[in-house]
Design a protein around this motif. Structure first.
Motif, PDB file in Angstrom:
ATOM      1  N   LEU A 281       8.925  23.590  33.841  1.00 45.09           N
ATOM      2  CA  LEU A 281      10.045  22.913  33.188  1.00 45.09           C
ATOM      3  C   LEU A 281       9.811  22.787  31.682  1.00 45.09           C
ATOM      4  CD1 LEU A 281      10.693  20.122  35.852  1.00 45.09           C
ATOM      5  CD2 LEU A 281      12.230  22.022  35.282  1.00 45.09           C
ATOM      6  N   ALA A 282       8.563  22.496  31.288  1.00 44.52           N
ATOM      7  CA  ALA A 282       8.242  22.414  29.858  1.00 44.52           C
ATOM      8  C   ALA A 282       8.361  23.786  29.199  1.00 44.52           C
ATOM      9  CB  ALA A 282       6.833  21.852  29.672  1.00 44.52           C
ATOM     10  N   GLN A 283       7.895  24.836  29.902  1.00 42.30           N
ATOM     11  CA  GLN A 283       7.979  26.198  29.368  1.00 42.30           C
ATOM     12  C   GLN A 283       9.427  26.625  29.165  1.00 42.30           C
ATOM     13  OE1 GLN A 283       4.858  28.424  29.066  1.00 42.30           O
ATOM     14  NE2 GLN A 283       6.366  29.041  27.544  1.00 42.30           N
ATOM     15  N   MET A 284      10.319  26.158  30.037  1.00 36.67           N
ATOM     16  CA  MET A 284      11.743  26.513  29.950  1.00 36.67           C
ATOM     17  C   MET A 284      12.523  25.577  29.022  1.00 36.67           C
ATOM     18  SD  MET A 284      12.058  29.217  31.820  1.00 36.67           S
ATOM     19  CE  MET A 284      10.348  29.660  31.409  1.00 36.67           C
ATOM     20  N   GLY A 285      11.835  24.668  28.350  1.00 34.05           N
ATOM     21  CA  GLY A 285      12.513  23.773  27.415  1.00 34.05           C
ATOM     22  C   GLY A 285      13.230  22.624  28.101  1.00 34.05           C
ATOM     23  N   HIS A 286      12.710  22.167  29.248  1.00 37.30           N
ATOM     24  CA  HIS A 286      13.298  21.069  30.018  1.00 37.30           C
ATOM     25  C   HIS A 286      14.803  21.266  30.217  1.00 37.30           C
ATOM     26  CE1 HIS A 286       9.569  18.787  30.023  1.00 37.30           C
ATOM     27  NE2 HIS A 286       9.451  19.051  28.733  1.00 37.30           N
ATOM     28  N   PRO A 287      15.183  22.284  30.998  1.00 35.91           N
ATOM     29  CA  PRO A 287      16.614  22.582  31.196  1.00 35.91           C
ATOM     30  C   PRO A 287      17.340  21.439  31.901  1.00 35.91           C
ATOM     31  CG  PRO A 287      15.260  23.816  32.754  1.00 35.91           C
ATOM     32  CD  PRO A 287      14.319  23.173  31.779  1.00 35.91           C
ATOM     33  N   SER A 288      18.626  21.328  31.627  1.00 36.74           N
ATOM     34  CA  SER A 288      19.454  20.331  32.301  1.00 36.74           C
ATOM     35  C   SER A 288      19.605  20.705  33.775  1.00 36.74           C
ATOM     36  CB  SER A 288      20.831  20.268  31.644  1.00 36.74           C
ATOM     37  OG  SER A 288      21.528  21.485  31.861  1.00 36.74           O
ATOM     38  N   THR A 289      20.155  19.783  34.543  1.00 40.11           N
ATOM     39  CA  THR A 289      20.361  20.037  35.977  1.00 40.11           C
ATOM     40  C   THR A 289      21.260  21.251  36.194  1.00 40.11           C
ATOM     41  OG1 THR A 289      20.127  17.678  36.413  1.00 40.11           O
ATOM     42  CG2 THR A 289      21.129  19.012  38.143  1.00 40.11           C
ATOM     43  N   ILE A 290      22.323  21.351  35.396  1.00 40.01           N
ATOM     44  CA  ILE A 290      23.241  22.493  35.518  1.00 40.01           C
ATOM     45  C   ILE A 290      22.531  23.794  35.169  1.00 40.01           C
ATOM     46  CG2 ILE A 290      25.337  23.555  34.597  1.00 40.01           C
ATOM     47  CD1 ILE A 290      25.948  21.255  36.401  1.00 40.01           C
TER      48      ILE A 290
END
Length: 525
Positions: free
Chosen positions: A65-74
């Motif tokens: 999640l940190a690597q992906m920039g903490h994406p939103s739920t959507i």
């Protein structure tokens, strides 16, 4: 007959005679050759299951999640669901290219595209690359799942085909279980290997499929239809059966294949035939095939398949470690429960399994919603039990039965194209469920289970009203259901039949006659 000319060179009178010994083809022939091809086809379905399960642990990894920039739920649901978008296009691509390339090369193409997606995902450092990786992996899976059942069925003898759909679906569940356990094992690594290795590991099975399939033959049926001048079809058929070229069994099977090809060459339809009645309700049967695979996803199974750890965390308040472990144990139960279907699918029938297990899933989801709403320790324990019960109901009624039904209900003229598009409908429904589940759990909580409970009731009603039984009947008998008049069948129609499509009642009458004849022959009556 003019249409036979293309096969004259390969006819029995022109086949080069080989010495009539039992197995003149070496080690990789007979049962060993069938086993080699079966291992490749099973690995293809294993990849399908692995890909469905692997993201369940990845999406709750704090490192990912940190690597992906903490994406939103959507955004999280979109990254996951793009796999299914790719699979839709892969299934359509297989429908278009499958006959041109052959079974073997279509499988190799699918595995190669999947490998590209695997590398993109495992090596990614930002979400755009991950999204492209998901799409490429989905395209590969679309090709693989469309061609492997055909490859398997066309190399197997008739007596082995019936149970192989269940066998391959169980293999798929093994891949799903493997993904969950690998996710759990790598949870303890506090680095990016926690999510990179599970994503990369599927490359092992793709490389196996490519390397082994490269040295295997295509199917005798495809070779006799599209490469008759090479004479390879007869040779491959002899190798598969472990017999000499002039063995009566090989010659008989070759004649049957050639005759079937001639019939299909007269009956084979184009894309527009999917929308035409053709005197056999072909267009309505195409809708039935699309519908049953789309409804499979509306049961809500991929709330569990893709998001079991997320479900345990968000609905039941478990830790990441507890969620991963329980998710892995859930998949062990899933694969164990699937063996029941090996026995019931032909004995109970498709229709009864569809209806009874849709109602079962409805009841389980209502109970699940109540437990999540209560939100205490005893209710949480009961909720976990109900998740296990839900997977059992699904695999008993809506797993192998759904993949079996489209080829049975579709007429010969549109069977190949219709079955491929039905698989695309399955992936489309999969996309819808995977896309809405995370925001649904976040915004409406336990009410999401009620939504899918209602959809399961709708599934049961639709099957009851419109879907005829196909178990135990020949494909020609299925055609008869859509062309005969109700007056041709005996018996007084029950009062509720007015709410059903007349074909459903015809199928019940035909099945009754078949069962009566079977009992009579067995000396029961």
């Amino acid at each position: 007959m003019a249409s036979r000319t293309s096969f004259d060179k390969g006819s029995p009178t022109h086949i080069e005679r080989a010495p009539s010994k039992e197995n003149p083809h070496g080690i990789l022939s007979g049962a060993s050759l069938v086993a080699a091809i079966t291992s490749v086809c099973s690995s293809g379905f294993l990849l399908f299951g692995y890909d469905q399960g692997v993201m369940s642990g990845v999406v709750i990894s704090k490192i990912w999640l940190a690597q992906m920039g903490h994406p939103s739920t959507i955004m999280l649901s979109t990254i996951t669901a793009l796999y299914d978008v790719g699979a839709v296009f892969g299934a359509i691509g297989a429908a278009v290219l499958g006959d041109r390339l052959g079974r073997k090369r279509t499988l190799i193409l699918g595995c190669t595209v999947l490998l590209v997606g695997t590398v993109l995902m495992a090596a990614c450092y930002e979400r755009i690359q991950m999204m492209f990786g998901r799409v490429f992996t989905g395209i590969g899976i679309g090709f693989i799942t469309s061609v492997t059942p055909v490859y398997q069925s066309e190399i197997s003898s008739a007596k082995q085909r019936g149970w192989q759909v269940c066998c391959q679906l169980t293999t798929m569940l093994f891949g799903l279980m493997l993904a969950y356990w690998i996710n759990y094992g790598f949870y303890f690594h506090n680095s990016s290997v926690q999510w990179r290795f599970p994503l990369a590991f599927q490359a092992v099975f793709a490389i196996y499929c490519i390397s082994v399939a490269s040295v295997l033959p295509d199917t005798p049926r495809w070779l006799l239809k599209y490469r008759p001048e090479t004479g390879k079809g007869e040779k491959v058929l002899a190798r598969l059966r472990g017999k000499a070229f002039d063995h009566p069994r090989v010659q008989r099977e070759r004649t049957e294949i050639v005759e079937a090809i001639e019939i299909e060459s007269r009956e084979e339809g184009g894309w527009m035939d999917l929308l035409r009645d053709g005197g056999i309700a072909a267009n309505k049967r195409f809708v039935l095939a699309l519908g049953i695979q789309f409804m499979q996803q509306m049961s809500g199974i991929n709330i569990v398949t893709y998001y079991a750890p997320t479900l345990f965390q968000s609905s039941l308040g478990m830790s990441q470690h507890e969620s991963l472990l329980l998710g892995a144990l859930l998949q062990v139960w899933y694969i164990a429960a699937s063996f029941v279907t090996w026995y019931t699918i032909d004995r109970v029938g498709r229709r009864k399994l569809f209806i009874s297990q849709a109602l079962g899933m409805c009841g389980v989801l209502v109970a699940e919603a109540i437990c999540v709403a209560i939100n205490n320790t005893p209710a949480a324990i009961a909720a976990v039990v109900f998740v296990f019960a839900f997977e059992a109901c699904f695999t008993w009624g809506w797993m192998a039965t759904v993949w079996t039904y489209p080829p049975e209900i579709l007429p010969l003229k549109i069977r190949a194209k219709g079955a491929a598009l039905a698989a695309a409908a399955d992936f489309l429904g999969n996309f819808v469920v995977v896309e809405i589940t995370p925001p649904g759990l976040q915004n409406i909580g336990y009410r999401l289970y009620i939504v899918f409970a209602v959809l399961n009731i709708a599934n049961a009603i639709i099957v009851w009203a419109f879907y005829p039984e196909t178990a135990g009947t020949t494909l020609e008998s299925v055609d008869f259901l859509f062309t005969s008049s109700t007056e041709e069948l005996d018996g007084k129609k029950p009062w509720y039949s007015a709410a059903q499509w007349s074909v459903v009642y015809r199928a019940e009458e035909v099945m009754g006659r078949v069962e009566a004849k079977r009992r009579s022959l067995a000396g029961i009556e």
